[in-house]
Enzyme design. Structure first.
Site, mmCIF file in Angstrom:
data_model
loop_
_atom_site.group_PDB
_atom_site.id
_atom_site.type_symbol
_atom_site.label_atom_id
_atom_site.label_comp_id
_atom_site.label_asym_id
_atom_site.label_seq_id
_atom_site.Cartn_x
_atom_site.Cartn_y
_atom_site.Cartn_z
ATOM 1 N N ASN A 53 -89.042 -48.369 42.401
ATOM 2 C CA ASN A 53 -88.677 -46.954 42.615
ATOM 3 C C ASN A 53 -89.974 -46.185 42.757
ATOM 4 O O ASN A 53 -90.822 -46.224 41.879
ATOM 5 C CB ASN A 53 -87.870 -46.418 41.424
ATOM 6 C CG ASN A 53 -87.617 -44.920 41.565
ATOM 7 O OD1 ASN A 53 -87.537 -44.405 42.678
ATOM 8 N ND2 ASN A 53 -87.509 -44.225 40.446
ATOM 9 N N GLU A 60 -77.432 -20.130 44.481
ATOM 10 C CA GLU A 60 -76.904 -21.354 43.859
ATOM 11 C C GLU A 60 -75.562 -21.731 44.488
ATOM 12 O O GLU A 60 -75.303 -22.890 44.795
ATOM 13 C CB GLU A 60 -76.772 -21.161 42.349
ATOM 14 C CG GLU A 60 -76.128 -22.297 41.604
ATOM 15 C CD GLU A 60 -76.790 -23.650 41.834
ATOM 16 O OE1 GLU A 60 -77.924 -23.708 42.335
ATOM 17 O OE2 GLU A 60 -76.128 -24.675 41.560
ATOM 18 N N LYS A 68 -74.540 -25.234 46.539
ATOM 19 C CA LYS A 68 -73.372 -26.073 46.225
ATOM 20 C C LYS A 68 -72.525 -26.324 47.476
ATOM 21 O O LYS A 68 -72.102 -27.440 47.743
ATOM 22 C CB LYS A 68 -72.528 -25.395 45.139
ATOM 23 C CG LYS A 68 -73.159 -25.331 43.769
ATOM 24 C CD LYS A 68 -73.246 -26.655 43.065
ATOM 25 C CE LYS A 68 -74.511 -27.421 43.004
ATOM 26 N NZ LYS A 68 -75.777 -26.978 42.680
ATOM 27 N N LYS A 126 -79.812 -37.826 42.767
ATOM 28 C CA LYS A 126 -79.758 -36.945 41.607
ATOM 29 C C LYS A 126 -81.145 -36.580 41.104
ATOM 30 O O LYS A 126 -81.372 -35.488 40.624
ATOM 31 C CB LYS A 126 -78.993 -37.630 40.463
ATOM 32 C CG LYS A 126 -78.820 -36.769 39.235
ATOM 33 C CD LYS A 126 -77.977 -35.547 39.526
ATOM 34 C CE LYS A 126 -77.793 -34.678 38.321
ATOM 35 N NZ LYS A 126 -77.112 -33.408 38.653
HETATM 36 C C1 AGP Z 1 -78.755 -29.368 42.803
HETATM 37 O O1 AGP Z 1 -77.353 -29.431 42.918
HETATM 38 C C2 AGP Z 1 -79.429 -30.525 43.483
HETATM 39 N N1 AGP Z 1 -78.950 -31.771 42.987
HETATM 40 C C3 AGP Z 1 -80.945 -30.414 43.446
HETATM 41 O O2 AGP Z 1 -81.320 -29.230 44.100
HETATM 42 C C4 AGP Z 1 -81.575 -30.406 42.036
HETATM 43 O O3 AGP Z 1 -81.259 -29.227 41.367
HETATM 44 C C5 AGP Z 1 -83.096 -30.498 42.197
HETATM 45 O O4 AGP Z 1 -83.411 -31.733 42.822
HETATM 46 C C6 AGP Z 1 -83.844 -30.389 40.870
HETATM 47 O O5 AGP Z 1 -83.476 -31.435 40.025
HETATM 48 P P1 AGP Z 1 -83.974 -31.387 38.502
HETATM 49 O O6 AGP Z 1 -83.295 -30.242 37.830
HETATM 50 O O7 AGP Z 1 -83.562 -32.718 37.938
HETATM 51 O O8 AGP Z 1 -85.464 -31.222 38.519
#
Ligand code: AGP
Length: 591
Positions: free
Chosen positions: A101, A467, A471, A586
């Site tokens: 990774n 936000e 979404k 994620k």
């Molecule tokens: C939000 O729905 C997304 N999955 C993405 O923008 C996420 O918030 C962003 O990658 C930051 O992630 P983190 O809070 O784990 O740092």
């Protein structure tokens, strides 16, 4: 952003790897694969598609009794989404297999050198160089896996967390990490190295978080680790305080819907329970000359809310900074600065890079995290855990509202004033909003084929508009734009035509009247208005009521939930993946 996992010990490696991989799939899901060390050598199965597809494929291996193996679920960075580019990658002689990774930044140079020495590559990936380097080093020193591994990692540049099995090393799994996460779940007679704790919770809650820039030899129930510099490390076993049940869907069709509903209790849990040393964090903020809130994506939207919260509740002038744009402000960071890094995963590469830079410049770092043991938690001088519980859906939902509550509590700790949120009122408010789910789903079915959706809000509601737009984009794959209501007349109004959907965040606070005027302007141009407010008005074509509360910050927390549900049901209507949106992962652990 990939998921890696290994198993060594008494037990069926194949079964553990598949079940563990399922819990890592939210980190990346272009392809999946595994390698088992058997008495005949290393068996590898890998293919484009989900872990489920891999599971069907490995049924052919089911008879393979193996107690050592590694597995991977991929989010492609280098090399297309093909079977050949899926991990694991093997050495020329098939005696080494690795899963990785991260990004090996000097992979082209290493590949050229290895090819010049006679190695044959089978993939387009950067990761494959690790397998060939390990092959050379293990062949050169078969009895010294530590020396071989140390020599390999010293040749790599970039971010990496990898685990490897080989016929040279038996039941030992070789591992190393640099700026990508790696943690080992340990039991009496087994070990499970993985990208995060969720993957091994089913078997153990004892975890060893490997240090950054360190190697490890992982054997059943035993781990030895040392820094790239050679210094031996004293390893600590940490109890992971997450229930497996928190990770399951508990009857919901999607993690994302479950996590939206989890806000029934997560918002008040963050409001009432112990988050960590808020007092210490508040002291750092009071003494700071410059305060930056650094984050990405949804967490950045929480940082934008934090700007209003810290200004209005604690009279602090703070600067939200997108982690990917941190370089601009880095020049002003020094020992008088405090960097508040907000990250649900605690592994976002841009955020970690900003944190490392700030620390080098003498700044203090306050981490606002959710996943225990994350890199951000360990890099922070003070960390606050928002206690939202594991968030599996790629779209952040409950972590956002908990981040906002944590920021409100932090602002109150700075000012010494009462937290302007009432747990009873908030908990009841979330329930009342969720009770409107059928109506919201109805609106979603009307909006689902929209070409563009606009969201507007004033003041602290503007970040909520951003936000909501995020979404809608990441769940429903519909273009959406959030903007300050006051900006409409400065350009975007030109895009409003008959039927254009505009979602209006308009609670009855100091922003209400001006935003209502915007609604009239929009209506005059044929827009279709979806009002989200505690006060109805005939200008809205659709209306979602949020309960009237004693604090505008409660409204901020309540008004985002209809947006989460709207995006969810639009995605459902459109047949989108929802928990694992295309092209996303994620945890964005690469820049
Ligand atoms: C939000 O729905 C997304 N999955 C993405 O923008 C996420 O918030 C962003 O990658 C930051 O992630 P983190 O809070 O784990 O740092």
């Amino acid at each position: 952003m990939c998921g890696i996992i290994g198993f060594t010990g008494s037990g069926n490696a194949l079964e553990v790897l598949i079940r563990g991989l399922r819990r890592l799939e939210y980190r990346g899901y272009d392809s999946a694969g595994l390698a088992l060390l058997t008495r005949d050598g290393i068996s590898v199965v890998k293919r484009v598609g989900s872990v489920e597809a891999l599971e069907r494929e490995v049924s052919s291996l089911a008879g393979t009794e193996s107690s050592v193996g590694i597995a991977h679920t991929r989010w492609a960075t280098h090399g297309g989404v093909t079977d050949r580019n899926a991990h694991p990658h093997t050495s020329c002689d098939g005696r080494v297999a690795i899963v990785h990774n991260g990004i090996i930044e000097n992979h082209e140079e290493l590949r050229a050198e290895l090819i010049a020495r006679g190695h044959r590559f089978t993939s387009e990936t950067d990761s494959e160089v690790i397998a060939h380097l390990l092959e050379e080093e293990l062949r050169a020193r078969p009895g010294d896996p530590r020396g071989a591994l140390t020599s390999v990692v010293r040749k790599l540049r970039g971010s990496f967390a990898f685990v490897a099995v080989s016929t040279w090393t038996g039941d030992a799994i070789l591992a190393a990490r640099h700026n990508s996460p790696l943690v080992v779940g340990v039991g009496k007679d087994f070990s499970i190295p993985a990208s995060d704790v969720l993957s091994f919770l089913e078997w153990t809650d004892d975890a060893i978080f490997l240090e950054n820039e360190s190697c490890a030899v992982i054997r059943p129930g035993r781990v030895e680790s040392w820094l790239f510099t050679g210094e031996e490390l004293e390893l600590k076993v940490t109890k992971v305080a997450i229930e497996v049940s928190e990770v399951d869907k508990r009857g919901y069709v999607h993690h994302t819907l479950k996590e939206i509903h989890d806000q029934r209790f997560t918002v008040t849990r963050t409001l009432t329970e112990e988050l960590g040393p808020l007092g210490e964090a508040a002291k750092l903020l009071r003494e700071a000359r410059r305060i930056l809130l650094v984050a990405a994506g949804t967490s950045y939207h929480a940082a934008l809310v934090g700007r209003y919260v810290l200004a209005e509740l604690a009279d602090l002038d703070v600067q939200p900074v997108l982690a990917s744009e941190y370089n601009l402000v880095s020049r002003w960071v020094n020992g008088d600065s405090v960097l508040v890094a907000i990250s649900q995963s605690g592994e976002t590469a841009d955020v970690l890079e900003a944190v490392r830079d700030a620390k080098q410049k003498g700044a203090k770092v306050i981490g606002i995290v959710n996943m225990p043991g994350s890199s951000l938690e360990r890099l922070s001088d003070v960390h606050i855990n928002i206690r939202a519980g594991p968030e599996i859906g790629v779209a952040a939902t409950k972590s956002f509202t908990s981040q906002v509550v944590a920021l409100i509590r932090l602002a109150s700790a700075v000012s010494g004033k009462e937290v302007p949120l009432d747990p009873e009122e908030l908990g009841a408010g979330v329930e009342q909003v969720l009770e409107q789910e059928p109506q919201i789903a109805e609106i979603a079915s009307i909006l689902k084929d929209s070409k563009d959706v606009y969201l507007i809000g004033r003041g602290v509601h503007y970040p909520i508009a951003l936000e909501g737009a995020l979404k809608v984009k990441e769940l429903a794959y519909v273009h959406a734009e959030g903007l300050p209501a006051g900006e409409l007349k400065h350009g975007t109004l030109a895009l409003i035509e008959s039927g254009t959907p505009v979602i209006v965040l308009n609670p009855s606070d100091d922003t209400h009247t001006d935003t209502l005027s915007n609604c009239q302007e929009l209506k005059a141009r044929g827009a279709r208005l979806i009002g989200i407010s505690d006060r109805h008005h005939s200008v809205y074509d659709f209306f979602v009521r949020i309960p009237r509360t004693g604090s505008k910050y409660a409204s901020v927390l309540l008004e985002v939930i209809p947006l989460q549900l709207l995006a969810y049901y639009m995605a459902l209507e459109r047949g989108a993946e929802i928990d694992k949106p295309r092209n996303l992962a994620k945890s964005v652990t690469v820049k």
